[in-house]
Scaffold this active site. Structure first.
Site, PDB file in Angstrom:
ATOM      1  N   LEU A 156       0.573  -1.484  -0.412  1.00 52.61           N
ATOM      2  CA  LEU A 156      -0.149   0.061   0.095  1.00 52.61           C
ATOM      3  C   LEU A 156       0.470   1.486  -0.124  1.00 52.61           C
ATOM      4  O   LEU A 156       2.065   1.021   0.086  1.00 52.61           O
ATOM      5  CB  LEU A 156      -0.507   0.345   1.040  1.00 52.61           C
ATOM      6  N   CYS A 263       9.484   4.022   3.456  1.00 56.11           N
ATOM      7  CA  CYS A 263       9.775   2.513   2.648  1.00 56.11           C
ATOM      8  C   CYS A 263      10.877   3.057   1.354  1.00 56.11           C
ATOM      9  O   CYS A 263      12.071   2.068   1.138  1.00 56.11           O
ATOM     10  CB  CYS A 263       8.232   2.143   2.558  1.00 56.11           C
TER      11      CYS A 263
HETATM   12  C1  UDX Z   1       5.940   2.837  -1.536  1.00 60.55           C
HETATM   13  C2  UDX Z   1       5.076   1.844  -2.744  1.00 60.55           C
HETATM   14  O1  UDX Z   1       4.836   2.673  -4.072  1.00 60.55           O
HETATM   15  C3  UDX Z   1       4.391   1.514  -1.624  1.00 60.55           C
HETATM   16  O2  UDX Z   1       4.266  -0.196  -3.046  1.00 60.55           O
HETATM   17  C4  UDX Z   1       5.179   0.306  -0.435  1.00 60.55           C
HETATM   18  O3  UDX Z   1       4.147  -0.376   0.032  1.00 60.55           O
HETATM   19  C5  UDX Z   1       5.113   1.611   0.513  1.00 60.55           C
HETATM   20  O4  UDX Z   1       6.635   1.912  -0.467  1.00 60.55           O
HETATM   21  P1  UDX Z   1       4.893   5.270  -0.287  1.00 60.55           P
HETATM   22  O5  UDX Z   1       6.357   5.297   0.336  1.00 60.55           O
HETATM   23  O6  UDX Z   1       3.649   5.754   0.139  1.00 60.55           O
HETATM   24  O7  UDX Z   1       4.529   3.795  -1.384  1.00 60.55           O
HETATM   25  O8  UDX Z   1       4.629   6.706  -1.437  1.00 60.55           O
HETATM   26  P2  UDX Z   1       4.923   6.301  -3.057  1.00 60.55           P
HETATM   27  O9  UDX Z   1       3.810   6.446  -3.837  1.00 60.55           O
HETATM   28  O10 UDX Z   1       5.961   5.160  -3.278  1.00 60.55           O
HETATM   29  O11 UDX Z   1       5.946   7.658  -3.270  1.00 60.55           O
HETATM   30  C6  UDX Z   1       7.248   7.465  -2.899  1.00 60.55           C
HETATM   31  C7  UDX Z   1       7.968   9.009  -2.481  1.00 60.55           C
HETATM   32  O12 UDX Z   1       8.843   8.593  -4.255  1.00 60.55           O
HETATM   33  C8  UDX Z   1       7.355  10.441  -2.837  1.00 60.55           C
HETATM   34  O13 UDX Z   1       7.977  10.667  -2.550  1.00 60.55           O
HETATM   35  C9  UDX Z   1       7.143  10.792  -3.858  1.00 60.55           C
HETATM   36  O14 UDX Z   1       7.168  12.419  -4.500  1.00 60.55           O
HETATM   37  C10 UDX Z   1       8.254   9.731  -4.547  1.00 60.55           C
HETATM   38  N1  UDX Z   1       8.109  10.083  -6.945  1.00 60.55           N
HETATM   39  C11 UDX Z   1       6.615   8.851  -6.771  1.00 60.55           C
HETATM   40  C12 UDX Z   1       8.566  10.397  -7.268  1.00 60.55           C
HETATM   41  O15 UDX Z   1       9.298  11.341  -7.438  1.00 60.55           O
HETATM   42  N2  UDX Z   1       8.549   9.728  -9.026  1.00 60.55           N
HETATM   43  C13 UDX Z   1       7.589   9.566  -9.404  1.00 60.55           C
HETATM   44  O16 UDX Z   1       7.147   9.218 -10.252  1.00 60.55           O
HETATM   45  C14 UDX Z   1       6.678   8.590  -8.037  1.00 60.55           C
END
Ligand code: UDX
Length: 433
Positions: A156, A263
């Site tokens: 998630l 994460c």
């Molecule tokens: C992540 C995983 O997506 C999820 O499957 C796992 O269970 C937990 O870790 P989360 O940490 O809630 O989820 O956020 P996520 O939406 O993955 O974004 C993580 C980071 O990457 C954020 O700081 C976001 O801004 C950054 N991000 C995401 C980018 O810089 N570019 C993108 O294209 C996507």
């Protein structure tokens, strides 16, 4: 089914509420009375859209119970471990809470004839950890207790946690015991998606590999933004076209100021740590981290090189939208470095301000209104792509700022539009206008 969940963070509480909503009887174990009391009153403690409503609904239906003691383990079919595994300074995952909890579970397992318990770890743990959990359970369980360990990792995302739990791309179940697999399959039966049943170790690895791959995509997009800035290309146009190749895809390749959260940073670090211990060359993964830091440093350089005065405004502090979480948020690195250079900073975030206050306290000026935050400032920095920033009154923004300068770390505006509104607009991997 009767289920005990240890931990009430994003994974524990969301899992508890969703499975309670399916009609299961869930007991959540915590270790702080004050927090357990708040949860019992319907306060989820964490900020997650829809969670409060789901919590209240299932408390009312008496399908959710919050306690401090482990007695519910005895009567549960499944016990989920969903406690934190924060990184230590060397990147290694800190498993001390997981092991403490495993000992308590072991001591409370039932030895009633024909009672079988699945102990399943939802916390992200390095490969091999579940075998250690199994050993701890065996050392502490009553004789004749029938149980098996299983890994059932959680995918998630914060901000969409309930949707993701109800609609995952896959459910992964890993165990050496067919009986444990069957029980976990039964629990996930209402979730209509592909179920991957595998061995314990593979399930553990799947979680780390998924997060490392997501981090790879982001760092790759950021690396390409460095190229685009040097040669005057538009990184968004490049990635849009590249992403149309179905073998590649565009999703999760948004350049910006790097990945944060609880994460991705932690899991890449932990995978490096595990790799090193196994004698694997982890250079590739280390490069992903390096680019993640570099993208923040580049942004900082842009701000410092293109501002004269020292008063700045920041919109967006959370590591991503729809959460108040600031763990490993790029905003922390950027604010810390700007403060060191003597900048005075006013900030606004729709959800994360209280958490940022805990770190920076009086070093920042806090606003509850995004327009007030920018009055008389040299420039506006956008660090989180909250929806409410996307269609602001740009005329008003230009008039309120001392100088019409925006540094956008998330590429939320169209550069041509910003030029038309009279801004000096710096974004990521796109020509400055
Ligand atoms: C992540 C995983 O997506 C999820 O499957 C796992 O269970 C937990 O870790 P989360 O940490 O809630 O989820 O956020 P996520 O939406 O993955 O974004 C993580 C980071 O990457 C954020 O700081 C976001 O801004 C950054 N991000 C995401 C980018 O810089 N570019 C993108 O294209 C996507």
């Amino acid at each position: 089914m009767r289920i005990t969940i240890i931990g009430h963070g994003y994974v524990g509480l969301v899992t508890a509420c969703v499975f309670a909503d399916f009609g299961n009887e869930i007991t959540v174990i915590g270790h702080t009375k004050e927090k357990i009391d708040r949860l019992k009153q319907g306060d989820p403690i964490i900020y997650e859209p829809g969670l409060k409503e789901l919590l209240e609904k299932n408390l009312k239906a008496k399908r959710l119970n919050f306690v401090l003691d482990y007695s519910s383990v005895k009567t549960s079919e499944i016990v989920f471990i969903a406690v934190g595994t924060p990184p230590k300074n060397n990147g290694e995952a800190d498993l001390s809470t997981v092991f403490t909890v495993a000992k308590k579970i072991g001591q409370n397992l039932s030895n009633k004839k024909n009672h079988f318990t699945v102990v399943s770890c939802k916390s992200t743990v390095p490969v091999g950890t579940n075998k250690i959990i199994e050993k701890i359970l065996k050392e502490n369980a009553p004789q004749d207790a029938e149980f098996s360990v299983a890994s059932c990792p959680e995918f998630l995302r914060e901000g969409t946690a309930i949707y993701d739990t109800l609609n995952p791309d896959r459910v992964v179940i890993g165990s050496e015991s067919n009986k444990a697999n069957e029980i976990l399959l039964k629990l996930h039966q209402p979730i209509n998606t592909k179920k991957v049943v595998t061995d314990l170790t593979s399930a553990e690895l799947i979680k780390y590999v998924s997060n490392a791959m997501l981090a790879t995509k982001i760092s790759f997009a950021n690396l390409i933004s460095f190229y685009a800035e040097k040669v005057g290309a538009d990184v968004e146009a490049v990635l849009d076209a590249v992403g149309l190749d179905q073998r590649i895809g565009r999703i999760f390749m948004n350049p910006g100021i790097g990945y944060g959260g609880s994460c991705l940073p932690k899991d890449v670090m932990a995978l490096i740590d595990v790799g090193k211990k196994l004698g694997i060359d982890t250079g590739f993964l280390e490069e992903i981290e390096k680019i993640n830091l570099l993208t923040r440093k580049n942004f900082l350089k842009k701000v410092v090189n293109n501002t004269n005065g020292k008063n700045l405004a920041i919109w967006g502090l959370a590591f991503k939208p729809y959460t108040d979480d600031i763990r490993f948020a790029p905003s922390i690195f950027i604010i810390e470095n700007l403060l060191k250079k003597g900048y005075k900073i006013d900030v606004y975030d729709p959800a994360a301000m209280e958490n940022i206050k805990k770190i920076f306290d009086k070093k920042l000026t806090y606003h509850n209104n995004l327009y007030q935050c920018i009055i008389g400032k040299e420039a506006l920095l956008i660090l989180t792509e909250w929806n409410e920033f996307k269609q602001v009154d740009l005329n008003k923004v230009r008039k309120l700022l001392k100088k019409p300068v925006i540094f956008d770390g998330r590429n939320i505006y169209n550069p041509q539009l910003m030029k038309n509104f009279g801004f000096n607009y710096y974004s990521i991997g796109r020509p400055v206008v």
